[in-house]
Design a protein around this motif. Structure first.
Motif, PDB file in Angstrom:
ATOM      1  N   ASP A 874       0.849  -1.180   0.000  1.00 48.55           N
ATOM      2  CA  ASP A 874       0.000   0.000   0.000  1.00 48.55           C
ATOM      3  C   ASP A 874       0.887   1.233   0.000  1.00 48.55           C
ATOM      4  O   ASP A 874       1.841   1.327   0.774  1.00 48.55           O
ATOM      5  N   MET A 875       0.554   2.149  -0.882  1.00 48.37           N
ATOM      6  CA  MET A 875       1.287   3.419  -0.895  1.00 48.37           C
ATOM      7  C   MET A 875       0.296   4.504  -0.501  1.00 48.37           C
ATOM      8  O   MET A 875      -0.782   4.600  -1.086  1.00 48.37           O
ATOM      9  N   ILE A 894       3.640   0.769   2.773  1.00 46.51           N
ATOM     10  CA  ILE A 894       3.249  -0.190   3.805  1.00 46.51           C
ATOM     11  C   ILE A 894       3.196  -1.562   3.172  1.00 46.51           C
ATOM     12  O   ILE A 894       2.290  -1.874   2.413  1.00 46.51           O
ATOM     13  N   PRO A 895       4.175  -2.408   3.503  1.00 44.72           N
ATOM     14  CA  PRO A 895       4.166  -3.740   2.898  1.00 44.72           C
ATOM     15  C   PRO A 895       3.059  -4.576   3.535  1.00 44.72           C
ATOM     16  O   PRO A 895       2.701  -4.355   4.698  1.00 44.72           O
ATOM     17  N   SER A 899       6.061  -4.996   9.023  1.00 47.79           N
ATOM     18  CA  SER A 899       6.084  -4.086  10.155  1.00 47.79           C
ATOM     19  C   SER A 899       7.031  -2.920   9.901  1.00 47.79           C
ATOM     20  O   SER A 899       7.223  -2.089  10.750  1.00 47.79           O
ATOM     21  N   VAL A 900       7.662  -2.940   8.727  1.00 47.63           N
ATOM     22  CA  VAL A 900       8.597  -1.848   8.457  1.00 47.63           C
ATOM     23  C   VAL A 900       8.004  -0.940   7.385  1.00 47.63           C
ATOM     24  O   VAL A 900       7.776  -1.374   6.262  1.00 47.63           O
ATOM     25  N   TYR A 901       7.692   0.273   7.773  1.00 46.07           N
ATOM     26  CA  TYR A 901       7.135   1.234   6.825  1.00 46.07           C
ATOM     27  C   TYR A 901       8.266   2.114   6.315  1.00 46.07           C
ATOM     28  O   TYR A 901       9.157   2.488   7.078  1.00 46.07           O
ATOM     29  N   THR A 902       8.189   2.446   5.055  1.00 45.67           N
ATOM     30  CA  THR A 902       9.172   3.391   4.525  1.00 45.67           C
ATOM     31  C   THR A 902       8.500   4.745   4.321  1.00 45.67           C
ATOM     32  O   THR A 902       7.424   4.829   3.736  1.00 45.67           O
TER      33      THR A 902
END
Lengths: 926, 414
Positions: A874-875, A894-895, A899-902
């Protein structure tokens, strides 16, 4: 005895022969030889091999010989720099000659020799010549400074020649002034900064205006051009300059006239006195008309400029329609321009005349011109409603001539007329259909197909007609293919009974047999629409079309204003700003001065009024591009997107829009006054626990321990409620005595945070008692950048002492409620911010769904502009605005289940990124 | 500013080039030739052509292209005006300006060009100043120069160059002092099929030939200056006096020059001196044209001629003219009838048949007739000089004013 003899050659090597003649002892023979050399040079032969021999002839008393040698030198010195040095001594000597003609000639020629070594020797003689007693020498020297600047700009600046040149603006001789102006403006144009070298002020302007009356026609052009760069300080000054320039309109030189027109057009913008403007307007028409009786080349340039003037001030030439009537032996470039202006001037008053002229032109010989004339008739119909009927009749007459290209053009314009005046002229459709077979140009075919599709219910054999086009579908131009596809779908929607086969045929041709992605996509869209919901298909395909606008080819107002400042220049011929096509020109763009005496106030009015008129056109363009996302159809699978480009976001964000709107509403409610218990929306969004607004509030931290606070302990936090920032504090008295007299003060800080009202602490505060205080803050205080950015230094005073502490203000309290950026603006802004302003962060150990991220951020005035899904990730695209007006754009990746958001943060002021990241971290972890 | 000049003939030879800054390769003309390929007639050459690094600004005169190149933003009219001035000066020096003349006098041409422009800035463009710097060629001088070893180039600075009246040289002396003025009016008109005037205007000039000694100061007054509301003045005219008193006051240049040009616009009523009665049908192959005088105030119409560019499908014409000679060029399809004077008692007429080529389709376009004529001793606008006074000198000059009306672009649509 003509010069032609110099061209005759003997069989024995020509160069060899010339060489021996040049070295002859006889003066006469030498001169003849140099003439022969020059002759070869003029026709482009290379005679550079003779360089030393020619230079040897330079030392002479004979002026003609000297001039000829100089001519040679100018051409070849560059290719023989070492040899050119040989000439230096003679130049320097000539600069001292008692004859001013020779002094001027020497300094002039030296400037033309573009060899570095020579320019070193040029400086001293040039300095002298700039102060020469003879004006002829001074004016030649002025030009020489411009030459030198072109070769070595630094040298000119270092040697102070610019200063000397500026001094020449006050010279007693008008010719010297004119040349100094010309040289300065050329230097200005080529200087990389584009900042004017000479500040135009009232005394300089006055000098120029005086010189204007006395100098040569060419000098007048240079002076007028530099006057056009001056912005008069008030209306009175503008008027008086206009008055002094107006006589130039009667000059015999067309270039002088047009340059004067430029200055007047520009200054007129500043003048409010309507009577003055009317008089001036009346004076402008005759000289412009006169330009049209000059040579055709001059007419052409004049017409291109008149085209601009007519768009800016239609009144000037509204009675002069007839001078734009085309004569049959005008060159084609003049004819086409005249036609264009005729349409611009067409009005109800003169339309009859214009039409009969246009009809005449439509029978001319030149095909291009005839085509344009037919188009012009269509444009008249669209522009002047009262004439539409007559125009249509004229077009029908022309169609009857059966001249192939006339018929085709006529059909193209009739399509536009149908669109402008729906349900008015459809009776002529049958006549159009008769000419179906003769149409062989894509645009005409496409137009005809559009007409058939649009009016399918009125044309009995529409299906047959369209079917006949379909036979050669694969060979058609893509424009025609697209039109045919749409037309058949329209036909099907109107007459579904008997056209099913046809529509299937075209859909399969479009989707299966075509390589054209546009055609395929459109085919699929129609296909899906028709198969899922024919009613929706009807709404989409047969939707009401927006009316076409009257004048589609008007220049954008800001561009027009800029071009008005460039009247008489190349820009005015190309109708493009010079920055768009002149090489290496980074100069300042010109703008019309603001109207009115108030200066600042009125100029802001001017700009705001100019803005809306520009942006819509830009907007509609993008709007058209993006209008797809209104179509519920566009639920196609996500395309692999390479980076953040163009319309992807919007194209795919369609579904989210509705959702967002609700969110947006929630956002609004936040801003609304007391969201107490009652508001329904308040309830829905009041999820953030005890806090009513839902905005994240950090737990209170200890700001001032009792040991440092002389017994006073302060802990606190910041929050944003109802658009106001609050500092919520708990004061605890750990001392043995009561405290009172509380007051607070902030040091200057990055966002200008300031207490909005005095601190109210219930006093006295007895030992071991705590109390809560909520201090409203505003951001109107003095600004000073802090490190870190959100650092705030506070001083609290009580009856004991003044106590100091520093705390960090969580960034999100600075996010304002109107931080939702328009989608298009967002796209544009994202592109406009350079990539070096993009900062990336990662947020680890996150467990939100993208929707809850949207919601959580929304409650803190971070607005989600679009959402899309790329390869399962999700972008989110979000915008926020800080209290100081700084916009921050954020992309969150958001993958799925990750749990790791960029986080990618973009802003013009990159300093805020760290704080914004911190705010995200805080909000999402709360 | 103007960087270089190339002179090109219609067959595409660059036979002369001059550079005022660094040398620009003549390969830049290739862009010109590319444009040239696209046009059907040499007059249609676009005046401004952009190339990747240069702008080509072109005029077409006397069947020659004068192509100026520039690299920076420049006022195109300045360049065009300058190019026309160059041709004017050449014509002034050599009587006419064509390829042969230019090639014959290339050294003088080169010197002139060098004198006219410096680094792209105009230096001296007034004919009288140039003539002082570089003597025009004449046979006597050429012979004398060969004998004495003198040159055509003057060694002294021209006196007019820097004075406030750069157009006049000092120390002019004539045995007979004369001043002649020609008031020339050209009628531009478009007349439609039915004989009604679509558009008509007058382009007028006052051309002078002044041979007066010393520094004469002239004033010219008109009987009816009202009609002159749109005019361009020679720089020698004092604008203020014209504006306030409608009097032309000036110290004239020496020799031939244009004092004013004026324009009487289509908004005022313009007399139409000639009419045409015509019948032309390509289907029937018939043509019948009669020419007659209309508003000529009783003056005789002379040097009348008609020119009709016929449609391409016309193969030949077989006509009889009541007077004058006619020609038809089957290649260019131009029909030309040289009428001569119009005799009011027997109006000139031409009639006969036109034949279309075999297999030619229907004629698509209606031709337009261009008419030329001259009427002496009449200014069609009614402009009249009332008096000419001279101050500043003591002698009594001989003065003369002549009026001529001519056809400008005078066209009938058939």
């Amino acid at each position: 005895m003509t010069d032609a003899k110099y061209f005759t050659t003997t069989k024995k090597g020509e160069i060899f022969e010339l060489k021996s003649e040049l070295n002859s002892d006889k003066k006469e023979k030498k001169r003849e030889a140099v003439k022969k050399v020059i002759a070869s040079m003029t026709v482009g032969k290379d005679v550079s091999a003779l360089f030393p021999d020619v230079v040897n002839c330079m030392q002479t008393d004979n002026l003609e010989l000297k001039k000829l040698v100089y001519l040679y030198l100018m051409n070849y010195a560059k290719s023989q720099p070492d040899m050119a040095i040989m000439a230096v001594n003679t130049f320097v000597k000539d600069c001292e000659d008692p004859n001013p003609l020779i002094r001027a000639l020497a300094v002039r020629t030296m400037g033309c020799i573009r060899v570095d070594k020579i320019t070193e020797y040029l400086c001293e003689p040039l300095r002298k010549c700039l102060k020469d007693e003879d004006p002829y020498v001074r004016k030649t020297a002025a030009v020489c400074v411009a030459k030198l600047y072109d070769i070595n700009a630094q040298l000119v600046e270092d040697q102070g020649f610019l200063e000397q040149l500026k001094d020449l603006l006050s010279d007693s001789n008008p010719m010297v002034v004119a040349n100094a102006v010309a040289a300065l403006s050329e230097i200005n144009d080529s200087s990389p900064s584009g900042v004017p070298l000479v500040e135009m002020n009232a005394p300089t302007i006055n000098k120029l205006l005086t010189a204007l009356n006395e100098c040569t026609e060419w000098g007048q052009i240079f002076i007028l051009d530099s006057l056009s760069n001056y912005n008069p300080k008030d209306e009175r000054e503008a008027q008086s300059i206009c008055e002094r320039i107006t006589p130039r309109l009667a000059h015999a030189n067309a270039a002088v006239v047009l340059s004067a027109v430029k200055v007047l057009m520009k200054y007129m913008e500043m003048i409010n006195d309507t009577e003055f403007v009317t008089v001036l307007t009346r004076k402008l028409a005759p000289p412009l008309v006169t330009l049209l009786s000059s040579e055709p080349e001059v007419q052409y340039v004049a017409l291109r400029n008149i085209n601009l003037i007519v768009q800016k001030r239609p009144d000037i030439l509204k009675h002069e329609m007839k001078v734009f009537f085309v004569k049959y032996n005008d060159p084609i470039y003049v004819k086409l321009e005249k036609l264009d202006i005729m349409i611009r001037l067409a009005s109800q008053a003169n339309i009859a005349q214009v039409l009969s002229e246009l009809k005449e032109y439509a029978t001319e010989v030149d095909v291009d011109f005839v085509r344009k004339a037919v188009r012009a008739i269509g444009r008249c119909a669209i522009k002047v409603e009262q004439s539409a009927e007559r125009c249509v009749a004229t077009l029908l007459d022309l169609i009857q001539t059966k001249v192939n290209y006339v018929v085709q053009e006529a059909i193209v314009v009739i399509k536009d007329i149908f669109r402008k005046y729906p349900n008015k002229y459809e009776s002529i459709i049958s006549t159009l259909c008769e000419n179906l077979d003769t149409l062989d140009e894509p645009e005409a075919r496409a137009s005809m197909i559009w007409i058939i599709g649009e009016y399918a219910e009125r044309i009995d054999n529409a299906d047959e007609l369209l079917e006949s086009f379909l036979e050669g579908f694969a060979d058609e131009n893509s424009q025609v293919q697209l039109q045919l596809l749409t037309a058949i779908v329209k036909l099907f929607l109107k007459r579904p009974a008997d056209t099913q086969e046809l529509v299937q045929q075209v859909l399969s041709l479009a989707t299966q047999d075509s390589d054209n992605p546009d055609l395929r996509d459109r085919g699929y869209i129609y296909w899906r629409l028709l198969s899922t919901d024919p009613a929706a298909a009807k709404e989409v395909v047969l939707a009401e079309k927006p009316l076409i606008s009257e004048e589609t080819d008007l220049l954008e107002p800001t561009l027009l204003d800029e071009l008005i400042c460039h009247i008489a220049s190349l820009a005015s011929v190309y109708h493009k700003p010079p920055s768009a096509f002149v090489e290496g020109r980074a100069g300042l763009r010109k703008a019309l001065p603001a109207r009115g005496e108030g200066g600042v106030a009125s100029s802001s009015v001017e700009t705001t009024s100019a803005h809306p008129s520009v942006i819509p056109s830009h907007d509609t363009l993008i709007g058209d591009l993006l209008s797809m996302d209104l179509n519920p159809v566009v639920q196609t699978a996500a395309q692999p997107a390479s980076g953040f480009g163009g319309g992807h976001v919007d194209l795919l964000g369609g579904g989210l829009d509705a959702l967002l709107d609700v969110g947006g509403g929630g956002g609004m409610s936040q801003a609304a006054p007391p969201p107490g218990g009652g508001g329904l929306l308040g309830d829905i969004f009041g999820l953030g626990g005890g806090d009513q607004s839902g905005a994240t509030v950090m737990p209170k931290v200890l700001w001032l321990p009792a040991v440092k606070g002389k017994g006073l302990e302060i802990s606190g936090t910041f929050s944003r409620r109802n658009g106001q920032i609050y500092m919520d504090m708990t004061f605890t008295n750990r001392a043995m005595q009561t405290m009172s007299g509380f007051a607070v003060q902030f040091n200057k800080n990055s966002f200008g945070l300031l207490p909005a009202q005095p601190l109210q602490v219930p006093a006295p505060l007895t030992p071991n008692q705590s109390c809560e205080a909520s201090l409203p803050l505003n951001t109107t205080g003095p600004v000073q950048k802090m490190d870190p950015l959100n650092n705030l230094q506070v001083a609290v005073k009580n009856n004991v002492d003044v106590l100091y502490y520093a705390c960090l203000v969580p960034m999100h309290v600075y996010f304002v409620e109107d931080g939702q950026m328009d989608k298009r603006v967002f796209l544009q802004t994202w592109k406009d911010i350079p990539t070096q302003n993009e900062v990336q962060y990662t947020l680890t150990n996150m467990s939100h769904s993208s929707d809850s991220v949207v919601q959580k951020m929304q409650q803190n005035n971070v607005f989600t502009i679009a959402k899309r899904n790329v390869e399962g990730q999700d972008m989110l695209y979000q915008s926020l605005k800080l209290t100081n007006g700084v916009w921050v754009l954020v992309e969150i990746k958001i993958p799925p289940g990750g749990s790791v958001y960029t986080l990618s943060i973009k802003s013009v002021t990159v300093d805020v990124a760290a704080g914004v990241y911190q705010a995200y971290e805080n909000i999402l972890r709360s | 500013m103007i960087h270089s000049l190339f002179i090109i003939n219609v067959s595409g030879d660059v036979f002369m080039e001059k550079h005022w800054k660094s040398v620009i390769s003549r390969s830049v003309c290739d862009y010109f030739f590319e444009e040239q390929k696209k046009i059907s007639s040499p007059v249609d050459m676009p005046p401004v052509v952009a190339t990747p690094h240069h702008y080509l600004i072109t005029i077409f005169r006397n069947n020659l292209y004068f192509v100026a190149t520039t690299t920076t933003e420049v006022a195109p009219l300045f360049v065009l005006e300058f190019l026309h001035r160059v041709v004017d000066i050449f014509e002034d020096y050599f009587g006419e300006c064509n390829e042969t003349i230019i090639k014959e006098h290339y050294v003088i041409i080169y010197e002139l060009l060098d004198e006219m422009l410096d680094n792209g800035f105009p230096l001296a463009t007034e004919s009288n100043i140039l003539k002082e710097l570089i003597k025009p060629p004449n046979i006597l001088r050429t012979i004398a120069n060969t004998v004495t070893g003198k040159t055509n180039v003057s060694c002294t600075l021209p006196s007019g160059q820097l004075s406030n009246i750069p157009w006049r040289r000092s120390g002019v002396k004539y045995a007979n002092n004369e001043a002649y003025f020609d008031v020339i009016e050209e009628v531009d008109a478009i007349i439609d099929k039915n004989g009604s005037t679509v558009f008509a205007e007058i382009q007028g000039y006052i051309d002078c030939c002044i041979k007066l000694s010393g520094m004469p100061d002239l004033t010219m007054t008109f009987v009816n200056p009202r009609s002159l509301d749109d005019l361009s003045l020679h720089p020698c005219i004092r604008f203020k006096r014209w504006e306030n008193e409608k009097v032309l006051s000036f110290i004239p240049p020496d020799g031939n020059f244009r004092l004013i040009s004026y324009h009487i616009s289509s908004q005022s009523i313009v007399a139409i001196p000639i009419y045409l009665k015509h019948y032309i049908s390509f289907r029937e192959g018939k043509l019948d044209i009669t020419v007659g005088p209309k508003q000529t105030m009783g003056r005789q119409v002379e040097e009348v001629s008609l020119e009709i560019p016929m449609p391409k499908s016309v193969a030949n014409c077989n006509l009889t003219a009541s007077q004058g000679r006619y020609t038809f060029d089957p290649v260019s399809k131009v029909f030309h009838w040289d009428v001569g004077k119009i005799d009011i008692t027997k109006l000139p007429n031409i009639k006969g048949s036109i034949s279309l080529g075999a297999g030619a389709g229907p004629v698509e376009a209606n031709p337009t007739v261009t008419v030329h004529f001259v009427i002496n001793q009449m200014a069609v606008s009614g402009l009249k000089v009332s008096r000419l006074d001279m101050y500043g000198e003591k002698y009594r000059p001989f003065k003369g004013v002549k009026y001529i009306t001519k056809a400008g672009k005078y066209q009938f649509r058939l």
